[in-house]
Design a protein around this motif. Structure first.
Motif, PDB file in Angstrom:
ATOM      1  N   HIS A  44       0.850  -1.195   0.000  1.00 14.59           N
ATOM      2  CA  HIS A  44       0.000   0.000   0.000  1.00 14.59           C
ATOM      3  C   HIS A  44       0.885   1.243   0.000  1.00 14.59           C
ATOM      4  CE1 HIS A  44      -3.596  -2.407   0.550  1.00 14.59           C
ATOM      5  NE2 HIS A  44      -2.872  -3.137   1.382  1.00 14.59           N
ATOM      6  N   GLU A  45       1.248   1.664  -1.203  1.00 16.39           N
ATOM      7  CA  GLU A  45       2.192   2.771  -1.388  1.00 16.39           C
ATOM      8  C   GLU A  45       1.735   4.053  -0.694  1.00 16.39           C
ATOM      9  OE1 GLU A  45       5.653   4.637  -2.831  1.00 16.39           O
ATOM     10  OE2 GLU A  45       5.116   2.530  -2.647  1.00 16.39           O
ATOM     11  N   TRP A  46       0.438   4.323  -0.671  1.00 15.81           N
ATOM     12  CA  TRP A  46      -0.049   5.566  -0.067  1.00 15.81           C
ATOM     13  C   TRP A  46       0.251   5.606   1.434  1.00 15.81           C
ATOM     14  CZ3 TRP A  46      -3.772   5.564   3.773  1.00 15.81           C
ATOM     15  CH2 TRP A  46      -4.523   4.395   3.923  1.00 15.81           C
ATOM     16  N   ILE A  47       0.243   4.442   2.091  1.00 12.57           N
ATOM     17  CA  ILE A  47       0.567   4.398   3.523  1.00 12.57           C
ATOM     18  C   ILE A  47       2.047   4.692   3.722  1.00 12.57           C
ATOM     19  CG2 ILE A  47       0.708   2.937   5.582  1.00 12.57           C
ATOM     20  CD1 ILE A  47      -1.747   1.405   4.516  1.00 12.57           C
ATOM     21  N   ARG A  48       2.886   4.031   2.957  1.00  7.75           N
ATOM     22  CA  ARG A  48       4.331   4.243   3.065  1.00  7.75           C
ATOM     23  C   ARG A  48       4.694   5.695   2.771  1.00  7.75           C
ATOM     24  NH1 ARG A  48       8.344   4.888   0.339  1.00  7.75           N
ATOM     25  NH2 ARG A  48       7.340   4.532  -1.640  1.00  7.75           N
ATOM     26  N   GLN A  49       4.081   6.268   1.750  1.00 10.87           N
ATOM     27  CA  GLN A  49       4.356   7.666   1.393  1.00 10.87           C
ATOM     28  C   GLN A  49       3.962   8.617   2.518  1.00 10.87           C
ATOM     29  OE1 GLN A  49       5.848   9.421  -1.108  1.00 10.87           O
ATOM     30  NE2 GLN A  49       6.676   7.429  -1.659  1.00 10.87           N
ATOM     31  N   ARG A  50       2.827   8.363   3.151  1.00  9.99           N
ATOM     32  CA  ARG A  50       2.390   9.214   4.266  1.00  9.99           C
ATOM     33  C   ARG A  50       3.405   9.144   5.406  1.00  9.99           C
ATOM     34  NH1 ARG A  50      -2.356  11.562   6.363  1.00  9.99           N
ATOM     35  NH2 ARG A  50      -2.812  11.874   4.170  1.00  9.99           N
ATOM     36  N   LEU A  51       3.854   7.929   5.727  1.00  8.54           N
ATOM     37  CA  LEU A  51       4.835   7.764   6.798  1.00  8.54           C
ATOM     38  C   LEU A  51       6.165   8.422   6.438  1.00  8.54           C
ATOM     39  CD1 LEU A  51       4.077   4.088   7.821  1.00  8.54           C
ATOM     40  CD2 LEU A  51       3.378   6.183   8.998  1.00  8.54           C
ATOM     41  N   TYR A  52       6.558   8.325   5.178  1.00  7.24           N
ATOM     42  CA  TYR A  52       7.826   8.934   4.754  1.00  7.24           C
ATOM     43  C   TYR A  52       7.789  10.450   4.908  1.00  7.24           C
ATOM     44  CZ  TYR A  52      12.061  10.036   2.235  1.00  7.24           C
ATOM     45  OH  TYR A  52      13.303  10.522   1.897  1.00  7.24           O
ATOM     46  N   GLN A  53       6.644  11.057   4.750  1.00  5.17           N
ATOM     47  CA  GLN A  53       6.540  12.510   4.960  1.00  5.17           C
ATOM     48  C   GLN A  53       6.968  12.874   6.380  1.00  5.17           C
ATOM     49  OE1 GLN A  53       2.491  13.463   4.024  1.00  5.17           O
ATOM     50  NE2 GLN A  53       2.797  13.279   1.817  1.00  5.17           N
ATOM     51  N   TYR A  54       6.505  12.106   7.371  1.00  3.83           N
ATOM     52  CA  TYR A  54       6.882  12.362   8.759  1.00  3.83           C
ATOM     53  C   TYR A  54       8.371  12.110   8.982  1.00  3.83           C
ATOM     54  CZ  TYR A  54       1.840  12.191   9.633  1.00  3.83           C
ATOM     55  OH  TYR A  54       0.490  12.413   9.606  1.00  3.83           O
ATOM     56  N   VAL A  55       8.843  10.986   8.453  1.00  4.01           N
ATOM     57  CA  VAL A  55      10.243  10.611   8.621  1.00  4.01           C
ATOM     58  C   VAL A  55      11.153  11.630   7.950  1.00  4.01           C
ATOM     59  CG1 VAL A  55      11.956   8.881   7.910  1.00  4.01           C
ATOM     60  CG2 VAL A  55       9.814   8.165   8.969  1.00  4.01           C
ATOM     61  N   ASN A  56      10.832  12.025   6.744  1.00 12.16           N
ATOM     62  CA  ASN A  56      11.651  12.978   6.013  1.00 12.16           C
ATOM     63  C   ASN A  56      11.724  14.318   6.752  1.00 12.16           C
ATOM     64  OD1 ASN A  56      13.302  13.579   3.720  1.00 12.16           O
ATOM     65  ND2 ASN A  56      11.613  14.825   2.932  1.00 12.16           N
ATOM     66  N   HIS A  57      10.598  14.770   7.276  1.00 14.44           N
ATOM     67  CA  HIS A  57      10.566  16.024   8.038  1.00 14.44           C
ATOM     68  C   HIS A  57      11.490  15.927   9.258  1.00 14.44           C
ATOM     69  CE1 HIS A  57       8.990  19.748   9.699  1.00 14.44           C
ATOM     70  NE2 HIS A  57       8.887  19.099  10.866  1.00 14.44           N
ATOM     71  N   ALA A  58      11.372  14.837  10.021  1.00 14.02           N
ATOM     72  CA  ALA A  58      12.215  14.650  11.206  1.00 14.02           C
ATOM     73  C   ALA A  58      13.683  14.517  10.812  1.00 14.02           C
ATOM     74  CB  ALA A  58      11.753  13.425  11.995  1.00 14.02           C
ATOM     75  N   ASN A  59      13.947  13.821   9.724  1.00 11.74           N
ATOM     76  CA  ASN A  59      15.328  13.612   9.306  1.00 11.74           C
ATOM     77  C   ASN A  59      15.988  14.920   8.874  1.00 11.74           C
ATOM     78  OD1 ASN A  59      17.544  11.880   8.941  1.00 11.74           O
ATOM     79  ND2 ASN A  59      17.151  11.814   6.749  1.00 11.74           N
ATOM     80  N   ILE A  60      15.282  15.723   8.123  1.00 15.12           N
ATOM     81  CA  ILE A  60      15.824  17.009   7.686  1.00 15.12           C
ATOM     82  C   ILE A  60      16.072  17.930   8.871  1.00 15.12           C
ATOM     83  CG2 ILE A  60      15.212  19.156   6.480  1.00 15.12           C
ATOM     84  CD1 ILE A  60      13.840  17.346   4.359  1.00 15.12           C
TER      85      ILE A  60
END
Length: 172
Positions: A44-60
């Motif tokens: 379910h790509e849409w779930i992974r993409q949503r989670l990556y938004q949070y991870v990417n924000h925290a990582n940056i």
């Protein structure tokens, strides 16, 4: 995370088979270490993409780790009737040998706190307290995968969560 997205994730998870959860590199289930049910939502790509938004924000803004938009996504249920819990562990599989490691973990609380008792998420490091609001439905917690953590035993009801691990080149 908003209520509609949470419900959509639960709906997807309810259409998958859950099974008893294991641990790294083990075909045996040790309920002294972990007692939970899981299903995998990787397709379910849409779930992974949503989670990556949070991870990417925290990582940056905080971690600045070399991490890719590459992950596995796990839906987890901890049942009081089954002694649901997960003892202290970290999310890095040090025996992995494909050149990648989990770098950033993310967990989303899918249950309302009124639906269960116990089940607090705890870090091993004293200087890494878990915010009280992390038990609220929709809360998102992002942390380095090397950080030790556990889920305390559920004493009533069912705790549902979504967990994912984003990877990068092996730790050096």
């Amino acid at each position: 995370m908003d209520e509609e997205t949470i419900q959509n994730i639960i709906d997807v998870a309810n259409k998958t088979d859950t099974k008893q959860a294991g641990t790294f590199n083990s075909d045996e289930f040790d309920t002294n270490i972990r007692s939970s049910r899981v299903s995998w939502l990787n397709e379910h790509e849409w779930i992974r993409q949503r989670l990556y938004q949070y991870v990417n924000h925290a990582n940056i803004n905080v971690f600045r780790l070399n991490v890719f938009d590459m992950s596995t996504v796990q839906y987890t249920e901890y049942h009081a009737s089954e002694g649901g819990h997960y003892d202290f562990h970290h999310d890095v599989d040090w025996q992995r040998n494909d050149g990648f490691d989990r770098k950033i973990s993310v967990t989303v609380q899918l249950s309302d706190p009124s639906e269960y008792e116990g089940g607090e998420f705890v870090f091993t490091e004293v200087n890494s307290p878990v915010p009280e609001e992390s038990k609220q439905k929709g809360s998102v917690l992002v942390f380095p995968s090397v950080l030790g953590h556990k889920v305390l035993p559920i004493t009533k009801g069912v705790r549902k969560s979504l967990v994912a691990w984003f990877e990068g080149p092996q730790w050096q």
